[in-house]
Design an enzyme around this catalytic site. Sequence first.
Site, PDB file in Angstrom:
ATOM      1  N   GLY A  44       0.804  -1.154  -0.116  1.00 58.49           N
ATOM      2  CA  GLY A  44      -0.048  -0.001   0.162  1.00 58.49           C
ATOM      3  C   GLY A  44       1.029   1.277   0.014  1.00 58.49           C
ATOM      4  O   GLY A  44       0.688   2.326  -0.629  1.00 58.49           O
ATOM      5  N   CYS A  45       1.817   1.243   0.751  1.00 52.27           N
ATOM      6  CA  CYS A  45       2.702   2.423   0.805  1.00 52.27           C
ATOM      7  C   CYS A  45       3.624   2.736  -0.506  1.00 52.27           C
ATOM      8  O   CYS A  45       3.782   3.704  -0.777  1.00 52.27           O
ATOM      9  CB  CYS A  45       3.672   2.388   2.091  1.00 52.27           C
ATOM     10  SG  CYS A  45       3.035   2.094   3.709  1.00 52.27           S
TER      11      CYS A  45
END
Length: 157
Positions: A44-45
């Site tokens: 996600g990051c």
Amino acid sequence: MAVAIDQPVADFEAPATSGQTVSLAGLKGKQVVIYFYPKDSTPGCTTEGQGFRDQYAAFKAANTEVFGVSRDSLKSHENFKCKQEFPFELISDKDEAICQLFDVIKLKKLYGKEYMGVDRSTFLIDAKGVLRQEWRGVKVPGHVDAVLAAAQALNKA
């Protein structure tokens, strides 16, 4: 004292990639996007950072600097930045001072275990250092576009 919409953000100074020290006072005259993310090189990051990378020219055109912040080390940040070719700096907040200022440390759950972690959040600060918009509990898809639209609108205001 945590940040609040339409209030000046307290100045802070923190180490960042490329051997830089970032201070809010040093950015006066530019809009600033600060996005907090949990951990370097996680799916996600990475996706979120790539979104800011891919729209970076549009942010610059809107007089807006972008900074990513997590509790990871500068070494981890440098590797992440290099691997993903991020054109912006990543701030290391190992002592959580900036996380505390923006109130992004929250109780989280993973596989039934509770822990204190960074709540994915983004903040838009105007050229005078006043917080104008915040996004908390961010879901990555479409998020960067929303932040860019807000930065462009604020730049025209």
